[in-house]
Motif scaffolding. Structure first.
Motif, PDB file in Angstrom:
ATOM      1  N   UNK A 160      13.393   8.917  -3.286  1.00  0.00           N
ATOM      2  CA  UNK A 160      12.298   7.682  -3.696  1.00  0.00           C
ATOM      3  C   UNK A 160      11.701   7.427  -2.183  1.00  0.00           C
ATOM      4  N   UNK A 161      10.890   8.083  -1.579  1.00  0.00           N
ATOM      5  CA  UNK A 161      10.395   7.516  -0.294  1.00  0.00           C
ATOM      6  C   UNK A 161       9.627   6.457  -0.249  1.00  0.00           C
ATOM      7  N   UNK A 162       8.688   6.311  -1.176  1.00  0.00           N
ATOM      8  CA  UNK A 162       8.070   4.982  -1.377  1.00  0.00           C
ATOM      9  C   UNK A 162       8.824   3.740  -1.281  1.00  0.00           C
TER      10      UNK A 162
ATOM     11  N   UNK B 279      15.143  15.427  13.632  1.00  0.00           N
ATOM     12  CA  UNK B 279      15.530  15.308  12.146  1.00  0.00           C
ATOM     13  C   UNK B 279      14.573  14.392  11.637  1.00  0.00           C
ATOM     14  N   UNK B 280      14.383  13.214  12.036  1.00  0.00           N
ATOM     15  CA  UNK B 280      13.740  12.081  11.556  1.00  0.00           C
ATOM     16  C   UNK B 280      12.170  12.639  11.554  1.00  0.00           C
ATOM     17  N   UNK B 281      11.802  13.276  12.627  1.00  0.00           N
ATOM     18  CA  UNK B 281      10.289  13.519  12.801  1.00  0.00           C
ATOM     19  C   UNK B 281       9.872  14.579  11.832  1.00  0.00           C
ATOM     20  N   UNK B 282      10.748  15.408  11.520  1.00  0.00           N
ATOM     21  CA  UNK B 282      10.546  16.772  10.738  1.00  0.00           C
ATOM     22  C   UNK B 282      10.450  16.512   9.112  1.00  0.00           C
ATOM     23  N   UNK B 283      11.229  15.649   8.605  1.00  0.00           N
ATOM     24  CA  UNK B 283      11.632  15.225   7.149  1.00  0.00           C
ATOM     25  C   UNK B 283      11.123  13.933   6.830  1.00  0.00           C
ATOM     26  N   UNK B 284      10.916  13.104   7.775  1.00  0.00           N
ATOM     27  CA  UNK B 284      10.800  11.661   7.283  1.00  0.00           C
ATOM     28  C   UNK B 284       9.543  10.947   7.768  1.00  0.00           C
ATOM     29  N   UNK B 285       8.572  11.760   8.193  1.00  0.00           N
ATOM     30  CA  UNK B 285       7.184  11.200   8.620  1.00  0.00           C
ATOM     31  C   UNK B 285       6.112  11.828   7.876  1.00  0.00           C
ATOM     32  N   UNK B 286       5.923  11.453   6.462  1.00  0.00           N
ATOM     33  CA  UNK B 286       5.048  12.350   5.699  1.00  0.00           C
ATOM     34  C   UNK B 286       3.387  12.096   6.069  1.00  0.00           C
ATOM     35  N   UNK B 287       3.036  11.306   6.962  1.00  0.00           N
ATOM     36  CA  UNK B 287       1.609  11.337   7.341  1.00  0.00           C
ATOM     37  C   UNK B 287       1.511  11.782   8.595  1.00  0.00           C
ATOM     38  N   UNK B 288       2.053  11.242   9.705  1.00  0.00           N
ATOM     39  CA  UNK B 288       1.961  12.035  10.996  1.00  0.00           C
ATOM     40  C   UNK B 288       3.078  11.489  12.146  1.00  0.00           C
TER      41      UNK B 288
ATOM     42  N   UNK C  15       1.803   8.389  -3.468  1.00  0.00           N
ATOM     43  CA  UNK C  15       2.728   9.366  -3.774  1.00  0.00           C
ATOM     44  C   UNK C  15       3.524   9.943  -2.777  1.00  0.00           C
ATOM     45  N   UNK C  16       4.521   9.357  -2.081  1.00  0.00           N
ATOM     46  CA  UNK C  16       5.085   9.892  -1.064  1.00  0.00           C
ATOM     47  C   UNK C  16       6.440  10.685  -1.393  1.00  0.00           C
ATOM     48  N   UNK C  17       6.801  11.558  -0.476  1.00  0.00           N
ATOM     49  CA  UNK C  17       8.143  12.264  -0.523  1.00  0.00           C
ATOM     50  C   UNK C  17       8.565  12.831   1.042  1.00  0.00           C
ATOM     51  N   UNK C  18       9.820  12.978   1.026  1.00  0.00           N
ATOM     52  CA  UNK C  18      10.322  13.168   2.249  1.00  0.00           C
ATOM     53  C   UNK C  18      10.700  14.867   2.102  1.00  0.00           C
ATOM     54  N   UNK C  19       9.689  15.668   2.898  1.00  0.00           N
ATOM     55  CA  UNK C  19       9.837  16.983   2.618  1.00  0.00           C
ATOM     56  C   UNK C  19       9.375  17.745   4.178  1.00  0.00           C
ATOM     57  N   UNK C  20       9.514  19.224   4.183  1.00  0.00           N
ATOM     58  CA  UNK C  20       9.127  19.898   5.149  1.00  0.00           C
ATOM     59  C   UNK C  20       8.590  21.363   4.469  1.00  0.00           C
ATOM     60  N   UNK C  21       7.280  21.539   4.530  1.00  0.00           N
ATOM     61  CA  UNK C  21       6.789  22.861   3.870  1.00  0.00           C
ATOM     62  C   UNK C  21       7.282  22.906   2.530  1.00  0.00           C
TER      63      UNK C  21
ATOM     64  N   UNK D  34       0.786  -1.186   0.062  1.00  0.00           N
ATOM     65  CA  UNK D  34      -0.006  -0.216  -0.030  1.00  0.00           C
ATOM     66  C   UNK D  34       0.801   1.379   0.113  1.00  0.00           C
ATOM     67  N   UNK D  35       2.178   1.175   0.568  1.00  0.00           N
ATOM     68  CA  UNK D  35       2.882   2.543   0.727  1.00  0.00           C
ATOM     69  C   UNK D  35       3.332   2.691  -0.672  1.00  0.00           C
ATOM     70  N   UNK D  36       3.782   1.789  -1.500  1.00  0.00           N
ATOM     71  CA  UNK D  36       4.120   1.848  -2.896  1.00  0.00           C
ATOM     72  C   UNK D  36       3.432   2.410  -3.785  1.00  0.00           C
ATOM     73  N   UNK D  37       1.988   2.410  -3.439  1.00  0.00           N
ATOM     74  CA  UNK D  37       1.087   2.934  -4.354  1.00  0.00           C
ATOM     75  C   UNK D  37       0.702   4.241  -4.027  1.00  0.00           C
TER      76      UNK D  37
END
Length: 320
Positions: free
Chosen positions: A223-225, A179-188, A121-127, A116-119
Motif C-alpha cells: 500500500x505505497x500511497x 534497494x530503496x532507490x530501485x523499488x521505493x522511488x516510484x517517481x524519480x 495510484x502508487x506502487x513499489x515495483x521494478x519493471x 496529493x500522494x494518497x490521490x
C-alpha cells in the motif's frame, strides 16, 4: 552459505545483547573534527541549481522551526514519547533541509502534499514486479523467520545487496543501486520525502516501533500511497524520525558500547547515512582490534551533516 551469512548479519545485534554488559562510554558533546568534513558534490550541485547557499537553506529551516510554535510543540511531544532529546529531531531536520532539499516556508504545504500522494495510484515495483512479489523469491527465504519489521526489512535489504544488486537473476538485470532507490522511488531518484526526508524503506523498517510507541497503524509495502502519506504528513513522519533516531542511540549503546544520546551531531550523521546497525558493529570490531593492540578506542565521528548540527547546537537547543 550465503543464506547463513545474511542471517548472521541481520541477527548480530541480538547476539550482542546476550554478551556480558561492557562499560558504556559517553560520547562527549561537540565535534571531533576541527573543520567540517567535505560535503558531497551532489549536494553542492543541487544547491547551485537552486541558486541558493547552505547558509540560506539553514536559515530557512531554522526560521520555520523558530516561528512555528505548533511544530516545536509536536517535536517536543514526540521526543518525550520516544525518550529522546528533541534536539535530535531538530538536528535531523536541519541537516536534511540544509544539504538535501529546501524547506517549505509553511508547515501547511507538507500536509497538502501528503494528501496529493494518497490521490495518486502508487506502487513499489521494478519493471512491473511489485515489491510484494519480489520478496517472495527464494533468495529471501532466510528472512521469513523475522517477524518484527526492522529485522525483516533489514534482512531483505541485505539479500538485495548480496544477491541482486548489479546482477542478472533469472534473466532479469537489476541496477547497481540501493534497494530503496530501485523499488521505493516510484517517481524519480532523489525525490523529496516530506519534512523528515524519510525513505519509504526506513518507514517500513520502523513501523513496528512506531505502532508500539505511538499507536499508529502499521505500514504495508503493498500500500505505497499510505507509506507516502505517512512520510509526507508532519504529524505522522515525526514519530518515524524519532523511532529512527532512537534506534541509532539504542544500537550504538548495545553493540558498540557508546552512549551517543548527548551528541546530536552523531545521531544526525546516522540519520543521514543510514545503516546504524552495520556502522555500530564495524566500530565495535575496529575497537576490539585496537584494544587487542593496546590502542585507545575510536569515538564515533560526525560527518559534514552532523558537524553543522553540533556547530549550531546552542542555537538549536535554544528553540526548546
Amino acid at each position: 552459505m550465503k543464506r547463513h551469512l545474511i542471517l548472521f548479519a541481520t541477527s548480530c545485534f541480538l547476539l550482542s545483547a546476550l554478551q556480558p554488559a561492557a562499560a558504556v562510554t559517553v560520547v562527549p558533546e561537540g565535534n571531533r573534527n576541527e573543520s567540517q568534513p567535505g560535503v558531497p558534490a551532489a549536494s553542492a550541485k543541487r544547491t547551485r541549481e537552486m541558486n541558493t547557499t547552505y547558509e540560506a537553506k539553514y536559515q530557512k529551516i531554522y526560521n520555520l522551526l523558530k516561528t512555528d510554535s505548533k511544530l516545536r510543540s509536536k517535536i517536543a511531544s514526540v521526543a518525550r514519547t520516544y525518550g529522546i532529546d528533541p534536539v535530535h529531531i531538530v538536528g535531523a531536520l536541519v541537516g536534511e533541509h540544509t544539504y538535501n532539499v529546501d524547506a517549505y516556508d509553511r508547515l501547511q504545504t507538507y500536509y497538502v502534499k501528503a494528501i496529493s500522494y494518497v490521490q495518486q495510484g502508487l506502487s513499489f515495483d521494478y519493471q512491473g514486479e511489485t515489491i510484494g512479489d519480489f520478496v517472495k523469491r527464494p533468495q529471501f527465504s532466510a528472512c521469513a523467520q523475522f517477524k518484527d519489521s526492522l529485522r525483516l526489512w533489514t534482512c531483505r535489504e541485505d539479500v538485495w545487496e548480496q544477491d541482486f544488486r548489479g546482477k542478472t537473476v533469472g534473466g532479469k538485470r537489476f541496477p547497481d543501486n540501493r534497494f530503496s532507490a530501485v523499488f521505493f522511488q516510484p517517481f524519480y531518484a532523489g525525490q523529496s520525502f516530506g519534512l523528515g526526508q524519510l525513505s519509504p524503506l526506513i518507514a517500513l523498517q520502523m513501523t513496528d516501533m512506531v505502532s508500539r510507541y505511538s499507536g499508529l497503524p502499521k505500514l504495508d509495502a503493498d500500500h505505497a500511497a499510505d507509506v507516502y502519506k505517512t512520510i509526507m504528513d508532519p504529524d505522522l513522519t515525526l514519530p518515524y524520525m524519532a523511532a529512527a533516531l532512537k534506534h541509532s542511540i539504542d544500537v550504538y549503546r548495545r553493540v558498540a558500547d557508546f552512549d551517543i544520546s548527548g551528541n546530536p551531531g552523531i545521531t544526525a550523521t546516522l540519520y543521514n547515512t543510514g545503516g546504524p546497525d552495520g556502522r555500530a558493529r564495524a566500530l565495535a570490531d575496529a575497537n576490539a582490534a585496537r584494544l587487542a593492540n593496546g590502542e585507545e578506542p575510536l569515538l564515533p565521528e560526525e560527518n559534514y551533516y552532523g558537524w553543522l548540527v553540533n556547530e549550531k547546537i546552542d542555537q538549536l537547543r535554544a528553540l526548546f
